[in-house]
Design a protein around this motif. Structure first.
Motif, PDB file in Angstrom:
ATOM      1  N   ARG A 144      39.325  24.864  50.885  1.00 27.22           N
ATOM      2  CA  ARG A 144      38.526  25.564  49.788  1.00 27.22           C
ATOM      3  C   ARG A 144      38.194  26.958  50.621  1.00 27.22           C
ATOM      4  O   ARG A 144      38.078  27.879  49.704  1.00 27.22           O
ATOM      5  CB  ARG A 144      37.205  24.760  49.327  1.00 27.22           C
ATOM      6  N   GLN A 187      38.906  30.317  48.445  1.00 23.91           N
ATOM      7  CA  GLN A 187      37.829  31.362  48.310  1.00 23.91           C
ATOM      8  C   GLN A 187      38.336  32.650  48.803  1.00 23.91           C
ATOM      9  O   GLN A 187      37.892  34.020  48.095  1.00 23.91           O
ATOM     10  CB  GLN A 187      36.672  30.935  48.983  1.00 23.91           C
ATOM     11  N   ALA A 199      45.188  32.067  44.667  1.00 19.21           N
ATOM     12  CA  ALA A 199      45.126  33.018  43.488  1.00 19.21           C
ATOM     13  C   ALA A 199      45.578  34.336  43.710  1.00 19.21           C
ATOM     14  O   ALA A 199      45.287  35.125  42.866  1.00 19.21           O
ATOM     15  CB  ALA A 199      43.764  32.934  42.841  1.00 19.21           C
ATOM     16  N   GLU A 244      44.031  39.163  37.044  1.00 19.92           N
ATOM     17  CA  GLU A 244      42.533  39.106  37.338  1.00 19.92           C
ATOM     18  C   GLU A 244      41.877  38.401  35.962  1.00 19.92           C
ATOM     19  O   GLU A 244      40.749  37.567  36.558  1.00 19.92           O
ATOM     20  CB  GLU A 244      41.819  40.438  37.222  1.00 19.92           C
ATOM     21  N   ALA A 245      42.462  38.430  35.000  1.00 14.75           N
ATOM     22  CA  ALA A 245      41.680  37.713  33.918  1.00 14.75           C
ATOM     23  C   ALA A 245      41.833  35.981  34.110  1.00 14.75           C
ATOM     24  O   ALA A 245      40.907  35.403  33.353  1.00 14.75           O
ATOM     25  CB  ALA A 245      42.597  37.926  32.400  1.00 14.75           C
ATOM     26  N   GLU A 246      42.676  35.684  34.861  1.00 15.22           N
ATOM     27  CA  GLU A 246      42.576  34.229  35.166  1.00 15.22           C
ATOM     28  C   GLU A 246      42.023  33.837  36.511  1.00 15.22           C
ATOM     29  O   GLU A 246      42.167  32.795  37.030  1.00 15.22           O
ATOM     30  CB  GLU A 246      44.192  33.866  35.353  1.00 15.22           C
ATOM     31  N   GLY A 247      41.275  34.953  37.061  1.00 14.73           N
ATOM     32  CA  GLY A 247      40.444  34.618  38.285  1.00 14.73           C
ATOM     33  C   GLY A 247      41.243  35.079  39.633  1.00 14.73           C
ATOM     34  O   GLY A 247      40.742  34.798  40.582  1.00 14.73           O
ATOM     35  N   GLY A 248      42.322  35.725  39.321  1.00 13.90           N
ATOM     36  CA  GLY A 248      42.880  35.970  40.554  1.00 13.90           C
ATOM     37  C   GLY A 248      42.868  37.529  40.865  1.00 13.90           C
ATOM     38  O   GLY A 248      41.925  38.197  40.347  1.00 13.90           O
ATOM     39  N   ALA A 249      43.515  37.969  41.849  1.00 19.52           N
ATOM     40  CA  ALA A 249      43.546  39.321  42.371  1.00 19.52           C
ATOM     41  C   ALA A 249      44.489  40.304  42.003  1.00 19.52           C
ATOM     42  O   ALA A 249      44.409  41.469  42.061  1.00 19.52           O
ATOM     43  CB  ALA A 249      43.807  39.419  43.870  1.00 19.52           C
ATOM     44  N   GLY A 282      41.383  33.824  48.430  1.00 21.79           N
ATOM     45  CA  GLY A 282      42.494  34.239  47.547  1.00 21.79           C
ATOM     46  C   GLY A 282      43.651  33.909  47.903  1.00 21.79           C
ATOM     47  O   GLY A 282      44.700  34.338  47.229  1.00 21.79           O
ATOM     48  N   ALA A 323      44.449  26.819  42.251  1.00 23.82           N
ATOM     49  CA  ALA A 323      44.085  28.228  42.584  1.00 23.82           C
ATOM     50  C   ALA A 323      42.501  28.109  43.290  1.00 23.82           C
ATOM     51  O   ALA A 323      42.396  28.977  44.218  1.00 23.82           O
ATOM     52  CB  ALA A 323      44.030  29.170  41.448  1.00 23.82           C
ATOM     53  N   GLU A 324      41.932  27.179  42.850  1.00 28.58           N
ATOM     54  CA  GLU A 324      40.469  27.144  43.415  1.00 28.58           C
ATOM     55  C   GLU A 324      40.256  26.304  44.538  1.00 28.58           C
ATOM     56  O   GLU A 324      39.263  26.331  45.290  1.00 28.58           O
ATOM     57  CB  GLU A 324      39.557  26.411  42.286  1.00 28.58           C
TER      58      GLU A 324
END
Length: 322
Positions: free
Chosen positions: A44, A48, A53, A58-63, A50, A100-101
């Motif tokens: 994890r 965290q 992800a 970015e809209a999906e929580g990525g970079a 990245g 991704a998380e």
């Protein structure tokens, strides 16, 4: 094609390197053999940071970054010898909920002419099955009862299970997406191999400076210098090939993506395995002991070289594209 890293890319690579030095020292990496190569808290932490992800919007929580940046991250992961289904979880992060998380650990089963094998099965939540028709996904628990462990594994940090038949899956992606995932996975595996090539070069140089014979460091002997110089050359060629493949995946208009990825995988696989053997030679008898880390890097290089097409298989791909 410009291979100079931007300041942001340098900061990314340095940040990942420091994270891995702090959370994945070799003593901690060795302990992961008892948990099928994956320890959930550390997994994890990678999420965290990245790692999985990185390329998601970015809209999906990525970079919102590209393959160029992902290659830098996976080069550091290979250099630190971090185990686990890193490539699989990264590539399918946008398609499998929780990957991704870091909440779901995802492995892969590649259906091809060889045996059906799954790595890190005991640590997985889901397995993505890739075949000619596309990609499907199945709960890992459904495979464990029928899977046979291969013991002992070549790499103690990469346990392997064998399946007798392709499992039933629920559809995840079509053949075009599956083909893209295979290319991305091969490029990221090549990046990890380039990191291994660099790591064993550093180990060999450090030992050659410390080990003394005839009142001189063995690194002062010309024969040893030549071995170390060849290791550095292989490392730099592999790194350039990996960076070129990543850039081509980001910008396919600059060249043939399949050829760039095949070349990177072949060159990086050769660099990691040959450098690993050369590092053993520099260490002499010490290199074959369990306490010295060299054998772990060489074993991982052998394992990664077989994934997503060996150096020989990739050479045939290149020949077919000429």
């Amino acid at each position: 094609m410009d291979f100079d890293l931007t300041s942001d890319q340098e900061d990314l690579q340095e940040g990942v390197r420091k994270l891995l030095q702090g959370r994945f020292p070799m003593a901690a990496v060795r302990e992961l053999a008892s948990t099928a190569g994956v320890e959930r808290a550390r997994w994890r932490e990678l999420a965290q940071a990245g790692v999985f992800a990185l390329r998601l919007p970015e809209a999906e929580g990525g970079a919102g970054l590209g393959m160029a940046e992902a290659a830098l991250v996976f080069e550091e992961l290979g250099r630190a010898l971090v185990p686990g289904p890193l490539v699989a979880s990264h590539v399918v992060a946008g398609a499998v909920a929780g990957a991704a998380e870091g909440d779901r650990v995802v492995g892969v089963l590649e259906v091809g002419p060889g045996p059906l094998v799954v790595e890190h099965l005991d640590a997985l939540d889901e397995v993505v099955v890739l075949d000619a028709d596309g990609a499907g996904v199945v709960e890992a628990g459904e495979l464990r009862a029928a899977a046979q462990p291969l013991a002992p594994p070549l790499d103690p940090l990469v346990p392997v299970h064998r399946l007798a038949a392709v499992p039933a899956t629920r559809a995840l992606a079509g053949p075009d997406v599956s083909a893209r995932w295979r290319l991305e996975a091969a490029a990221l595996t090549a990046a990890a191999l380039a990191g291994i090539a660099r790591a064993v070069t550093d180990l060999g140089v450090a030992y050659a400076k410390e080990r003394r014979q005839f009142d001189r460091p063995i690194g002062s002997f010309q024969a040893v210098k030549h071995v170390l110089a060849d290791m550095l050359v292989r490392t730099e060629v592999a790194r350039a090939s990996v960076y070129a493949a990543a850039a081509t995946l980001d910008h396919p208009e600059v060249g043939d993506v399949r050829r760039a990825v095949a070349g990177a995988k072949a060159v990086a696989g050769d660099a990691a395995t040959e450098n690993g053997k050369a590092c053993l030679q520099v260490h002499g008898g010490m290199g074959f002991t369990w306490e010295v880390d060299v054998h772990l890097y060489l074993k991982r290089a052998w394992v990664l070289d077989t994934q997503w097409g060996s150096a020989g298989a990739q050479a045939e791909v290149i020949a077919g594209l000429l």
